[in-house]
Motif scaffolding. Sequence first.
Motif, PDB file in Angstrom:
ATOM      1  N   GLY A  58      12.422  -4.575 -13.494  1.00 49.15           N
ATOM      2  CA  GLY A  58      11.549  -4.301 -14.622  1.00 49.15           C
ATOM      3  C   GLY A  58      10.420  -3.387 -14.202  1.00 49.15           C
ATOM      4  N   LEU A  78      12.135  -9.020 -15.548  1.00 51.93           N
ATOM      5  CA  LEU A  78      13.238  -9.976 -15.527  1.00 51.93           C
ATOM      6  C   LEU A  78      13.350 -10.578 -14.133  1.00 51.93           C
ATOM      7  N   ARG A  82      13.241 -13.719 -18.564  1.00 53.56           N
ATOM      8  CA  ARG A  82      12.576 -12.455 -18.895  1.00 53.56           C
ATOM      9  C   ARG A  82      11.238 -12.747 -19.561  1.00 53.56           C
ATOM     10  N   LEU A  90      19.456  -8.703 -20.285  1.00 56.25           N
ATOM     11  CA  LEU A  90      19.986  -9.878 -19.609  1.00 56.25           C
ATOM     12  C   LEU A  90      21.469  -9.693 -19.321  1.00 56.25           C
ATOM     13  N   GLU A 135      18.350 -16.441 -15.272  1.00 54.55           N
ATOM     14  CA  GLU A 135      17.555 -15.259 -15.573  1.00 54.55           C
ATOM     15  C   GLU A 135      16.447 -15.633 -16.553  1.00 54.55           C
TER      16      GLU A 135
END
Length: 250
Positions: free
Chosen positions: A229, A193, A188, A32, A186
């Motif tokens: 990702g 993400l 995840r 992150l 953000e």
Amino acid sequence: MKRIASALVLASLVAGCGVTDRLANVGRAPKLTPMDNPSAPLIEPSLGNQAAAHRSGKPVETAAPSASLFRTGAGAFLRDQRASRIGDIVTIRINISDRAVVGNSTTRSRTGSESAGIASLFGLESQLDKVLPGNPDPANLVDTSSDSQSAGAGNTSRSEQINMTVAALVTDVLPNGNLLIRGRQEVRVNFELRELIVSGVVRPEDIARDNSIRHSQIAEARISYGGRGQLTDAQQARWGQQIYDALFPF
């Protein structure tokens, strides 16, 4: 060729750096982004601070009590609680539902014919058989015709739909009172993400009573929604294929 070779070497080095980063992150979830320090006044003005500053002739940098009713915005019953200063938070409602269809068709046709001859030209027409083969007829020396047709059709269809809500910070206040905002979110999930970034300029008058504003009311809006990702990597072409597509026109 030297330029092409140099470009290939440079692209390989750049891609190699990306490969190294990806190898280092094998089996790890994407990191992150660190949260930026929000912009906000260090000291909130209050009646006590203003009186002390007036007596001493210089501002007094003392923190105001968090529950003081004299601190602007702390417990004011009549003050507008919508975002108006640096550090305030405003809610952005993103409801994008766009659809565009463009179609065109073009048809072109052209036909032409030409015919020319020399029946007599000072007696020189009798000498044509010595210059042109096949016993030419002077009255019908040139006979041409042409026919061309062209047809084209194109169709473009696009559909986008995004429904999200994000909170943004007021990063600056322009001289005319408009607010610069920026929001980042953000999320995840496992090894993927998802990132949403919104920035732009808004008018305080456009902010609703619930301290929210629609994305269509943001000037110079920049809305970015994407991710990184394992799923994103699987959907992209390999770096070698990308270099090939960029360098070779065939």
